[in-house]
Motif scaffolding. Structure first.
Motif, PDB file in Angstrom:
ATOM      1  N   LEU A 101       1.026  -1.224   0.095  1.00 54.51           N
ATOM      2  CA  LEU A 101      -0.161   0.019   0.014  1.00 54.51           C
ATOM      3  C   LEU A 101       0.905   1.219   0.116  1.00 54.51           C
ATOM      4  CD1 LEU A 101      -2.534  -1.017   2.636  1.00 54.51           C
ATOM      5  CD2 LEU A 101      -2.564  -1.711   0.266  1.00 54.51           C
ATOM      6  N   SER A 102       0.475   2.074  -0.845  1.00 52.04           N
ATOM      7  CA  SER A 102       1.314   3.116  -1.008  1.00 52.04           C
ATOM      8  C   SER A 102       0.827   4.456  -0.262  1.00 52.04           C
ATOM      9  CB  SER A 102       1.395   3.843  -2.503  1.00 52.04           C
ATOM     10  OG  SER A 102       1.909   2.644  -3.253  1.00 52.04           O
ATOM     11  N   CYS A 103       1.795   5.445   0.452  1.00 55.34           N
ATOM     12  CA  CYS A 103       1.461   6.644   1.108  1.00 55.34           C
ATOM     13  C   CYS A 103       2.742   7.754   0.444  1.00 55.34           C
ATOM     14  CB  CYS A 103       1.479   6.263   2.404  1.00 55.34           C
ATOM     15  SG  CYS A 103       1.514   7.852   3.551  1.00 55.34           S
ATOM     16  N   THR A 104       2.116   8.769   0.265  1.00 55.57           N
ATOM     17  CA  THR A 104       3.135   9.890   0.421  1.00 55.57           C
ATOM     18  C   THR A 104       2.815  10.993   1.383  1.00 55.57           C
ATOM     19  OG1 THR A 104       2.158  11.048  -1.556  1.00 55.57           O
ATOM     20  CG2 THR A 104       4.036   9.450  -1.962  1.00 55.57           C
ATOM     21  N   TYR A 105       3.631  11.842   1.983  1.00 53.86           N
ATOM     22  CA  TYR A 105       3.389  12.979   2.773  1.00 53.86           C
ATOM     23  C   TYR A 105       4.044  14.117   2.495  1.00 53.86           C
ATOM     24  CZ  TYR A 105       7.758  11.489   4.766  1.00 53.86           C
ATOM     25  OH  TYR A 105       9.146  11.095   5.012  1.00 53.86           O
ATOM     26  N   ASP A 106       3.680  15.010   3.246  1.00 51.79           N
ATOM     27  CA  ASP A 106       4.469  16.641   3.071  1.00 51.79           C
ATOM     28  C   ASP A 106       4.630  17.072   4.200  1.00 51.79           C
ATOM     29  OD1 ASP A 106       4.268  19.557   0.959  1.00 51.79           O
ATOM     30  OD2 ASP A 106       5.979  18.374   2.164  1.00 51.79           O
ATOM     31  N   THR A 107       5.597  17.605   4.945  1.00 51.66           N
ATOM     32  CA  THR A 107       5.893  18.028   6.226  1.00 51.66           C
ATOM     33  C   THR A 107       7.282  18.977   5.916  1.00 51.66           C
ATOM     34  OG1 THR A 107       6.118  17.760   8.573  1.00 51.66           O
ATOM     35  CG2 THR A 107       7.190  16.185   7.086  1.00 51.66           C
ATOM     36  N   SER A 108       7.124  20.056   6.674  1.00 50.83           N
ATOM     37  CA  SER A 108       8.179  20.968   6.655  1.00 50.83           C
ATOM     38  C   SER A 108       8.785  20.624   8.070  1.00 50.83           C
ATOM     39  CB  SER A 108       7.691  22.667   6.917  1.00 50.83           C
ATOM     40  OG  SER A 108       6.940  22.765   8.067  1.00 50.83           O
ATOM     41  N   GLU A 109       8.766  19.847   8.858  1.00 47.83           N
ATOM     42  CA  GLU A 109       9.111  19.275  10.215  1.00 47.83           C
ATOM     43  C   GLU A 109      10.397  18.454   9.746  1.00 47.83           C
ATOM     44  OE1 GLU A 109       8.375  20.190  13.418  1.00 47.83           O
ATOM     45  OE2 GLU A 109       6.787  21.675  12.617  1.00 47.83           O
ATOM     46  N   SER A 110      11.492  18.411  10.606  1.00 46.02           N
ATOM     47  CA  SER A 110      12.639  17.563  10.550  1.00 46.02           C
ATOM     48  C   SER A 110      12.283  16.171  11.448  1.00 46.02           C
ATOM     49  CB  SER A 110      13.873  17.977  10.993  1.00 46.02           C
ATOM     50  OG  SER A 110      13.843  18.781  12.134  1.00 46.02           O
ATOM     51  N   ASN A 111      11.539  16.270  12.464  1.00 44.85           N
ATOM     52  CA  ASN A 111      11.347  15.143  13.466  1.00 44.85           C
ATOM     53  C   ASN A 111       9.788  14.928  13.278  1.00 44.85           C
ATOM     54  OD1 ASN A 111      13.947  14.985  14.344  1.00 44.85           O
ATOM     55  ND2 ASN A 111      13.648  16.489  15.913  1.00 44.85           N
ATOM     56  N   TYR A 112       9.412  13.819  12.980  1.00 43.28           N
ATOM     57  CA  TYR A 112       8.144  13.176  12.917  1.00 43.28           C
ATOM     58  C   TYR A 112       7.906  11.918  13.075  1.00 43.28           C
ATOM     59  CZ  TYR A 112       9.477  13.003   7.853  1.00 43.28           C
ATOM     60  OH  TYR A 112      10.375  12.625   7.081  1.00 43.28           O
ATOM     61  N   TYR A 113       6.632  11.477  13.165  1.00 41.21           N
ATOM     62  CA  TYR A 113       6.517  10.023  13.019  1.00 41.21           C
ATOM     63  C   TYR A 113       5.672   9.529  11.910  1.00 41.21           C
ATOM     64  CZ  TYR A 113       8.040   9.199  17.884  1.00 41.21           C
ATOM     65  OH  TYR A 113       8.984   8.909  19.107  1.00 41.21           O
ATOM     66  N   LEU A 114       5.701   8.291  11.516  1.00 42.15           N
ATOM     67  CA  LEU A 114       4.837   7.760  10.364  1.00 42.15           C
ATOM     68  C   LEU A 114       4.021   6.692  11.179  1.00 42.15           C
ATOM     69  CD1 LEU A 114       6.893   8.521   7.454  1.00 42.15           C
ATOM     70  CD2 LEU A 114       5.084  10.003   7.866  1.00 42.15           C
ATOM     71  N   PHE A 115       2.874   6.349  10.589  1.00 49.03           N
ATOM     72  CA  PHE A 115       2.060   5.245  11.012  1.00 49.03           C
ATOM     73  C   PHE A 115       1.097   4.794  10.101  1.00 49.03           C
ATOM     74  CE2 PHE A 115       2.365   6.313  15.732  1.00 49.03           C
ATOM     75  CZ  PHE A 115       2.734   7.929  15.437  1.00 49.03           C
ATOM     76  N   TRP A 116       0.885   3.510  10.121  1.00 50.35           N
ATOM     77  CA  TRP A 116      -0.100   2.769   9.443  1.00 50.35           C
ATOM     78  C   TRP A 116      -1.154   2.182  10.552  1.00 50.35           C
ATOM     79  CZ3 TRP A 116      -1.577   2.540   4.275  1.00 50.35           C
ATOM     80  CH2 TRP A 116      -0.523   3.241   3.630  1.00 50.35           C
ATOM     81  N   TYR A 117      -2.499   2.658  10.128  1.00 46.34           N
ATOM     82  CA  TYR A 117      -3.482   2.200  11.071  1.00 46.34           C
ATOM     83  C   TYR A 117      -4.371   1.254  10.227  1.00 46.34           C
ATOM     84  CZ  TYR A 117      -2.740   5.280  15.154  1.00 46.34           C
ATOM     85  OH  TYR A 117      -2.286   5.800  16.276  1.00 46.34           O
ATOM     86  N   LYS A 118      -5.085   0.324  10.824  1.00 51.90           N
ATOM     87  CA  LYS A 118      -5.886  -0.834  10.202  1.00 51.90           C
ATOM     88  C   LYS A 118      -7.343  -0.389  10.864  1.00 51.90           C
ATOM     89  CE  LYS A 118      -6.890  -5.448  10.352  1.00 51.90           C
ATOM     90  NZ  LYS A 118      -6.373  -6.654  10.452  1.00 51.90           N
ATOM     91  N   GLN A 119      -8.358  -0.118   9.955  1.00 51.62           N
ATOM     92  CA  GLN A 119      -9.696   0.025  10.505  1.00 51.62           C
ATOM     93  C   GLN A 119     -10.710  -1.157  10.009  1.00 51.62           C
ATOM     94  OE1 GLN A 119     -11.849   3.715   9.548  1.00 51.62           O
ATOM     95  NE2 GLN A 119     -12.573   3.774  11.700  1.00 51.62           N
ATOM     96  N   PRO A 120     -10.813  -2.205  10.631  1.00 47.05           N
ATOM     97  CA  PRO A 120     -11.954  -3.353  10.111  1.00 47.05           C
ATOM     98  C   PRO A 120     -13.341  -2.628  10.198  1.00 47.05           C
ATOM     99  CG  PRO A 120     -11.264  -3.581  12.318  1.00 47.05           C
ATOM    100  CD  PRO A 120     -10.314  -2.587  11.845  1.00 47.05           C
ATOM    101  N   PRO A 121     -13.984  -3.341   9.448  1.00 49.41           N
ATOM    102  CA  PRO A 121     -15.680  -3.190   9.559  1.00 49.41           C
ATOM    103  C   PRO A 121     -16.241  -2.685  10.904  1.00 49.41           C
ATOM    104  CG  PRO A 121     -15.285  -4.950   8.072  1.00 49.41           C
ATOM    105  CD  PRO A 121     -13.992  -4.622   8.876  1.00 49.41           C
ATOM    106  N   SER A 122     -15.672  -3.125  12.071  1.00 51.97           N
ATOM    107  CA  SER A 122     -15.954  -2.855  13.467  1.00 51.97           C
ATOM    108  C   SER A 122     -15.799  -1.554  13.817  1.00 51.97           C
ATOM    109  CB  SER A 122     -15.305  -3.846  14.551  1.00 51.97           C
ATOM    110  OG  SER A 122     -13.973  -3.483  14.199  1.00 51.97           O
ATOM    111  N   ARG A 123     -14.712  -0.918  12.784  1.00 51.67           N
ATOM    112  CA  ARG A 123     -14.462   0.507  12.949  1.00 51.67           C
ATOM    113  C   ARG A 123     -13.548   0.874  13.920  1.00 51.67           C
ATOM    114  NH1 ARG A 123     -20.225   2.407  13.383  1.00 51.67           N
ATOM    115  NH2 ARG A 123     -19.925   2.770  15.699  1.00 51.67           N
TER     116      ARG A 123
END
Lengths: 117, 114
Positions: free
Chosen positions: B21-43
């Motif tokens: 799965l692809s993801c691109t992001y844009d930020t001006s910060e030098s320190n950051y975290y990136l995440f992947w979350y899963k949301q099943p039908p249960s929400r």
């Protein structure tokens, strides 16, 4: 251990009616978040609490939305009056501290789905 | 301002196959975290994996791994040996150190076909 508990799971109301959502975070989590998730979109932050203080409410539409977190535990999000565009899932989440601290993670509840007719 | 873009609204793959799965992001910060979350039908949103931007090594959690390309601002999620329980919406998200604000993409609906 119980997770983040939200109620109600579903709510259907007519426009201009009030509605309230309740959230009980994980025990010991002092940071609480309310997110709104529109259909087909990712969640967007409405408000963030650290204990009982709202530290970021810049995205909360204050003309009709209000939130409170008395005693720094449970929280209530209210909409009055509701509009058609408020139909969404309202997610509550909590963490034991600031997310940038590294070890802290965000735990979400199952959400409250609001339908405004 | 942070932005997160997921260009694949829907994907499907056969059970036991690998999917990215692809993801691109844009930020001006030098320190950051990136995440992947899963949301099943249960929400309920569930954290899948997290990457600290200052770490060059790609994060791995069992069958889930990321390909973090900092210069390209790309953060893809690879699911190996896909299982039926992986069927869900997957959201990429970024967190800037400066404002504690978690910004989500629009999600990718992943369906694992038996």
């Amino acid at each position: 251990e119980a997770g983040v508990v939200q109620s109600p799971r579903y709510k259907i109301i007519e426009k201009k009616q009030p509605v309230a959502f309740w959230c009980n975070p994980i025990s010991g989590h002092n940071t609480l978040y309310w997110y709104r998730q529109n259909l087909g979109q990712g969640p967007e932050l409405l408000i963030r609490y650290e204990n009982e203080e709202a530290v970021d409410d810049s995205q909360l539409p204050k003309d009709r939305f209000s939130a409170e977190r008395l005693k720094g535990v449970d929280s209530t999000l209210k909409i009055q009056p509701a509009e058609l565009g408020d139909s969404a899932v309202y997610l509550c989440a909590s963490s034991s501290g600031q997310l940038v601290a590294g070890a802290n993670v965000l735990t979400f509840g199952a959400g409250s789905r609001l339908t405004v007719l | 301002a942070q932005t997160v873009t997921q260009s694949q609204p829907e994907m499907s793959v056969q059970e036991a196959e690998t999917v990215t799965l692809s993801c691109t992001y844009d930020t001006s910060e030098s320190n950051y975290y990136l995440f992947w979350y899963k949301q099943p039908p249960s929400r309920q949103m569930i954290l899948v994996i997290r990457q600290e931007a200052y770490k060059q090594q790609n994060a791995t959690e069992n069958r889930f791994s990321v390909n973090f390309q900092k210069a390209a601002k790309s953060f893809s999620l690879k699911i190996s040996d896909s299982q039926l329980g992986d069927t869900a919406m997957y959201f990429c998200a970024s967190l800037n150190f400066g404002n504690e604000k978690l910004t989500f993409g629009t999600g990718t609906r992943l369906t694992i076909i038996p």
